[in-house]
Design a protein around this motif. Structure first.
Motif, PDB file in Angstrom:
ATOM      1  N   THR B 267       1.021  -1.399  -0.036  1.00 59.08           N
ATOM      2  CA  THR B 267       0.546  -0.123  -0.505  1.00 59.08           C
ATOM      3  C   THR B 267       0.844   1.196   0.070  1.00 59.08           C
ATOM      4  OG1 THR B 267      -1.992  -0.748   1.191  1.00 59.08           O
ATOM      5  CG2 THR B 267      -2.332   0.820   1.479  1.00 59.08           C
ATOM      6  N   VAL B 268       2.405   1.162   0.897  1.00 57.34           N
ATOM      7  CA  VAL B 268       2.827   2.325   0.768  1.00 57.34           C
ATOM      8  C   VAL B 268       2.928   3.065  -0.333  1.00 57.34           C
ATOM      9  CG1 VAL B 268       5.643   2.931   2.133  1.00 57.34           C
ATOM     10  CG2 VAL B 268       3.903   1.975   3.178  1.00 57.34           C
ATOM     11  N   ILE B 269       3.799   1.488  -1.491  1.00 57.02           N
ATOM     12  CA  ILE B 269       4.349   1.203  -2.377  1.00 57.02           C
ATOM     13  C   ILE B 269       4.036   1.828  -3.748  1.00 57.02           C
ATOM     14  CG2 ILE B 269       5.512   0.373  -4.326  1.00 57.02           C
ATOM     15  CD1 ILE B 269       6.720  -1.098  -2.406  1.00 57.02           C
ATOM     16  N   ASP B 270       2.293   1.628  -3.643  1.00 54.47           N
ATOM     17  CA  ASP B 270       1.215   1.971  -4.091  1.00 54.47           C
ATOM     18  C   ASP B 270       1.327   4.222  -3.953  1.00 54.47           C
ATOM     19  OD1 ASP B 270       1.416  -0.641  -5.217  1.00 54.47           O
ATOM     20  OD2 ASP B 270      -1.168  -0.948  -4.217  1.00 54.47           O
ATOM     21  N   ASN B 271       1.034   4.085  -3.077  1.00 54.79           N
ATOM     22  CA  ASN B 271       0.698   5.061  -2.727  1.00 54.79           C
ATOM     23  C   ASN B 271       1.027   6.339  -3.077  1.00 54.79           C
ATOM     24  OD1 ASN B 271      -1.375   4.578  -2.057  1.00 54.79           O
ATOM     25  ND2 ASN B 271      -1.096   5.208   0.542  1.00 54.79           N
ATOM     26  N   LEU B 272       2.553   6.185  -3.252  1.00 54.95           N
ATOM     27  CA  LEU B 272       4.192   6.425  -3.134  1.00 54.95           C
ATOM     28  C   LEU B 272       4.174   7.173  -4.647  1.00 54.95           C
ATOM     29  CD1 LEU B 272       6.767   5.898  -0.761  1.00 54.95           C
ATOM     30  CD2 LEU B 272       5.611   7.591  -0.898  1.00 54.95           C
ATOM     31  N   LYS B 273       3.903   5.696  -4.915  1.00 54.86           N
ATOM     32  CA  LYS B 273       3.865   5.540  -6.500  1.00 54.86           C
ATOM     33  C   LYS B 273       3.191   7.068  -7.332  1.00 54.86           C
ATOM     34  CE  LYS B 273       3.901   2.514 -10.534  1.00 54.86           C
ATOM     35  NZ  LYS B 273       5.367   2.256 -10.211  1.00 54.86           N
ATOM     36  N   ILE B 274       1.676   7.124  -6.748  1.00 58.10           N
ATOM     37  CA  ILE B 274       0.885   8.307  -6.788  1.00 58.10           C
ATOM     38  C   ILE B 274       1.461   9.964  -6.974  1.00 58.10           C
ATOM     39  CG2 ILE B 274      -1.177   9.579  -6.482  1.00 58.10           C
ATOM     40  CD1 ILE B 274      -2.461   6.500  -6.408  1.00 58.10           C
ATOM     41  N   GLN B 275       2.410   9.913  -5.763  1.00 54.12           N
ATOM     42  CA  GLN B 275       3.056  10.541  -5.393  1.00 54.12           C
ATOM     43  C   GLN B 275       4.344  11.531  -6.113  1.00 54.12           C
ATOM     44  OE1 GLN B 275       3.060  11.343  -1.205  1.00 54.12           O
ATOM     45  NE2 GLN B 275       1.910  10.242  -0.666  1.00 54.12           N
ATOM     46  N   GLY B 276       5.128  10.462  -6.923  1.00 53.92           N
ATOM     47  CA  GLY B 276       6.146  10.403  -7.795  1.00 53.92           C
ATOM     48  C   GLY B 276       7.374   9.782  -7.175  1.00 53.92           C
ATOM     49  N   ILE B 277       7.041   9.034  -6.649  1.00 51.69           N
ATOM     50  CA  ILE B 277       7.930   8.361  -5.790  1.00 51.69           C
ATOM     51  C   ILE B 277       8.260   6.949  -5.730  1.00 51.69           C
ATOM     52  CG2 ILE B 277       9.447   8.196  -3.313  1.00 51.69           C
ATOM     53  CD1 ILE B 277       7.849  10.665  -2.133  1.00 51.69           C
ATOM     54  N   GLU B 278       9.584   6.485  -6.629  1.00 52.59           N
ATOM     55  CA  GLU B 278       8.962   4.619  -6.466  1.00 52.59           C
ATOM     56  C   GLU B 278       9.403   4.886  -5.083  1.00 52.59           C
ATOM     57  OE1 GLU B 278       7.314   3.561  -9.291  1.00 52.59           O
ATOM     58  OE2 GLU B 278       7.119   5.238 -10.756  1.00 52.59           O
ATOM     59  N   VAL B 279       9.363   2.999  -5.195  1.00 55.95           N
ATOM     60  CA  VAL B 279       9.708   2.676  -4.165  1.00 55.95           C
ATOM     61  C   VAL B 279       9.478   1.298  -4.077  1.00 55.95           C
ATOM     62  CG1 VAL B 279       9.693   1.845  -1.875  1.00 55.95           C
ATOM     63  CG2 VAL B 279       9.326   3.763  -2.355  1.00 55.95           C
ATOM     64  N   GLY B 280      10.737  -0.235  -4.697  1.00 59.30           N
ATOM     65  CA  GLY B 280      10.615  -1.024  -4.613  1.00 59.30           C
ATOM     66  C   GLY B 280      10.450  -2.338  -3.435  1.00 59.30           C
ATOM     67  N   MET B 281      10.257  -3.536  -3.539  1.00 57.62           N
ATOM     68  CA  MET B 281      10.778  -4.198  -2.729  1.00 57.62           C
ATOM     69  C   MET B 281      10.435  -5.590  -3.046  1.00 57.62           C
ATOM     70  SD  MET B 281       6.919  -5.267   0.514  1.00 57.62           S
ATOM     71  CE  MET B 281       6.024  -5.896  -1.078  1.00 57.62           C
ATOM     72  N   ILE B 282      11.122  -6.268  -2.022  1.00 63.51           N
ATOM     73  CA  ILE B 282      11.845  -7.723  -2.112  1.00 63.51           C
ATOM     74  C   ILE B 282      11.039  -8.369  -1.125  1.00 63.51           C
ATOM     75  CG2 ILE B 282      13.489  -9.876  -2.349  1.00 63.51           C
ATOM     76  CD1 ILE B 282      13.321  -8.137  -5.100  1.00 63.51           C
ATOM     77  N   ARG B 283       9.718  -9.096  -1.058  1.00 62.04           N
ATOM     78  CA  ARG B 283       9.536  -9.628  -0.094  1.00 62.04           C
ATOM     79  C   ARG B 283       9.604 -11.762  -0.324  1.00 62.04           C
ATOM     80  NH1 ARG B 283       4.750 -12.622   0.217  1.00 62.04           N
ATOM     81  NH2 ARG B 283       3.827 -13.504  -1.849  1.00 62.04           N
ATOM     82  N   PRO B 284      11.087 -11.782   1.058  1.00 63.42           N
ATOM     83  CA  PRO B 284      11.332 -13.378   0.869  1.00 63.42           C
ATOM     84  C   PRO B 284       9.905 -13.764   1.608  1.00 63.42           C
ATOM     85  CG  PRO B 284      12.578 -11.557   2.104  1.00 63.42           C
ATOM     86  CD  PRO B 284      11.419 -11.313   1.085  1.00 63.42           C
TER      87      PRO B 284
END
Lengths: 179, 356
Positions: B267-284
């Motif tokens: 949810t954090v990543i989706d919301n930040l994308k809208i704000q123009g901030i890209e965040v990636g995640m590796i989920r083990p």
């Protein structure tokens, strides 16, 4: 599109069941859903709350700080959670037990005397079903007919209780429709 | 098959039965007691056994006994209970018996609290009990994955003759979500005639099988440990599972997170994308074996400035991430461990701080 509702009240008011029925209905509609109960120490002190998240796509965080809507069955719940509700949401106030309002003008207040209406139907324990249908009617979170079927199915193993709960369900719709 | 709405705890119980597990021993503890409640009702319907032990210590050895006989067996518990079982887990690993342990984590240390936590990461992945052993550890992010991982746990335990742990948290146990039970699993346990004490009647070989973890001869014990090690190495080659989220983007921050916490991070990543901030995640999805290369490669991406481990503890997986990133990027931690799951808003604020 994601919507959340928090059901809150005393333990024994059927909070978890109301929330579960709403979640069932959403699932039957083919939506994604998460039912997140409180099971911590506050529950043991007597208050129960439960969040239902409904979405047309996979649900990320099931932890919701600001729900779209609130169903408050007792006063402490209203006072605690009403400030968190997002603008334009519905706040159902069980006016049988809550003699105050929210002081907010950016939300829709739905005043439902759930306990009195339930007592008039012959059993105060169906107050949660009255609140559930009234809320569903006002918020349009789920389809009313599907929700009604879910109520019937929930009591399938105790068929004696079905007529009372259907009456309660219709009473809730009536109350919400006249508000 | 149609979807059903189930609590994580109940779904894990049902998944075990569908995977052909007919032996369940447990001792109640919040927040996983519903597994026992569910299986107390369901096991008799499928001619299975549910037995409540007098303590988690006893339960651990009931698991050992059933596993040594070649039976599919599972227990579920929560953090303090798993600590009590840890001695048995070491013995079961030493004796190379397959068994499934489910830990629906709560806050610690000690009795801690009953709310969700990820405080047993190190216990699950680095030991808990004594000796050079490893469990294969899988971390579901919701009820559906809890079902799939539970069903997968039994064949994996048998493949490696090793305990497998499902590491969930209180939220996954208590939450209800729609689930679908896969029915393509081979319920037949693998042939265990060459090692299990499953009776001489049906076995071709007349040689006795002895299940033990005591090897007094130093050379024999060293060889035994080398055999165990070879199994762990095989797991590292064959069983690493992970999910990459938004890693096609030019992310500035890489999150590594698992279980409930990783959903909040999505949810954090989706919301930040809208704000123009890209965040990636590796989920083990597997915590052991850990997706070492995936974390390293994702951290090395040119756009990535910092790596952050987001966990419901005081920074445990952080140690594995630091090990994998090998100093190529700055690695830090964010989390909480009182039982309040960090909200998307809190994490977003933290990510913005990292970018300042």
């Amino acid at each position: 599109m994601q919507k959340e509702v928090m059901f809150a009240g005393f333990g024994g008011q059927g909070i978890l069941l109301s929330a579960k029925l709403l979640a069932y209905a959403a699932m039957e509609q083919g939506l994604e859903v998460a039912w997140v109960p409180s099971y911590g120490p506050e529950m043991r002190g007597g208050t129960a709350y439960c969040t239902v998240v409904v979405s047309d796509r996979l649900i990320g965080s099931p932890i919701i700080k600001n729900p779209a809507h609130l169903v408050a069955m007792n006063r402490p719940s209203l006072e605690k959670f009403a400030p968190d509700v997002k603008p334009d949401g519905v706040i159902l106030i069980n006016s049988s037990l809550i003699h105050v309002k929210t002081k907010r003008n950016d939300i829709t207040e739905l005043i439902v005397p759930a306990n009195e209406a339930a007592a008039n139907l012959g059993n105060v324990r169906c107050a949660n079903i009255i609140a559930l249908s009234a809320f569903a009617f006002k918020s349009k979170m789920v389809d009313i007919d599907i929700l009604c079927k879910c109520v019937e199915e929930e009591f399938a193993s105790k068929p004696k209780l079905i007529p009372l709960n259907i009456k309660a369900f219709n009473e809730g719709l009536k109350i919400a429709d006249t508000k | 098959m149609a979807k059903v709405l189930m609590k994580g705890n109940e779904a894990i119980g049902e998944a075990a039965i569908r995977a052909g597990c007919l032996n369940y021993f447990a001792y109640p503890i919040t927040p996983q007691s519903e597994v026992a409640e569910y299986l107390a009702k369901r096991m008799p319907e499928v001619n299975g056994v549910f037995l409540q032990g007098e303590s988690e210590v006893a339960v651990g050895y009931m698991i050992f006994g059933a596993a040594a006989c070649g039976e599919r067996v599972m227990t579920t518990s929560s953090s303090p209970g798993i600590s009590l079982m840890s001695e048995a887990i070491s013995y079961i690993s030493g004796a190379r018996c397959p068994a499934v342990f489910v830990n629906i984590m709560r806050g610690g240390p000690g009795l801690g609290g009953i709310l969700p936590s990820q405080g047993d990461y190190l216990q699950a992945t680095k030991g808990g009990g004594h000796g050079d052993y490893k469990m294969l550890v899988m971390a579901p992010d919701g009820v559906q994955e809890a079902v799939e991982m539970t069903m997968l746990a039994f064949p994996l335990a048998e493949k490696y003759r090793n305990p497998v742990m499902i590491l969930g948290d209180g939220l996954i146990g208590q939450m209800m979500e729609p689930v679908e039970f896969p029915n393509n699993l081979n319920k037949e346990p693998t042939n265990k005639d060459h090692w299990a004490t499953n009776g001489m009647d049906t076995r071709k070989s007349k040689e006795k099988n002895i299940v033990k973890s005591l090897f007094l001869d130093p050379k024999v014990l060293n060889d035994h440990n080398l055999t165990l090690k070879s199994q762990y190495e095989k797991m590292k080659k064959q069983e690493i599972r992970f999910e990459a989220y938004n890693t096609d983007s030019d992310y500035q921050i890489l999150i590594v997170s698992y279980g409930t916490m990783s959903r909040v991070c999505k949810t954090v990543i989706d919301n930040l994308k809208i704000q123009g901030i890209e965040v990636g995640m590796i989920r083990p999805k597997t915590l052991f074996p850990f997706p070492e290369k995936a974390v390293y490669d994702a951290a090395c991406k040119k756009s990535c400035k910092k790596v952050v481990s987001i966990e419901m503890n005081m920074g445990q997986m952080l140690e594995d991430i630091e090990r994998c990133v090998k100093g190529k990027k700055e690695v830090s931690w964010y989390g909480k461990c009182g039982g309040d799951v960090p909200t998307p808003e809190e994490i977003i604020n933290h990510i913005k701080l990292l970018l300042k």
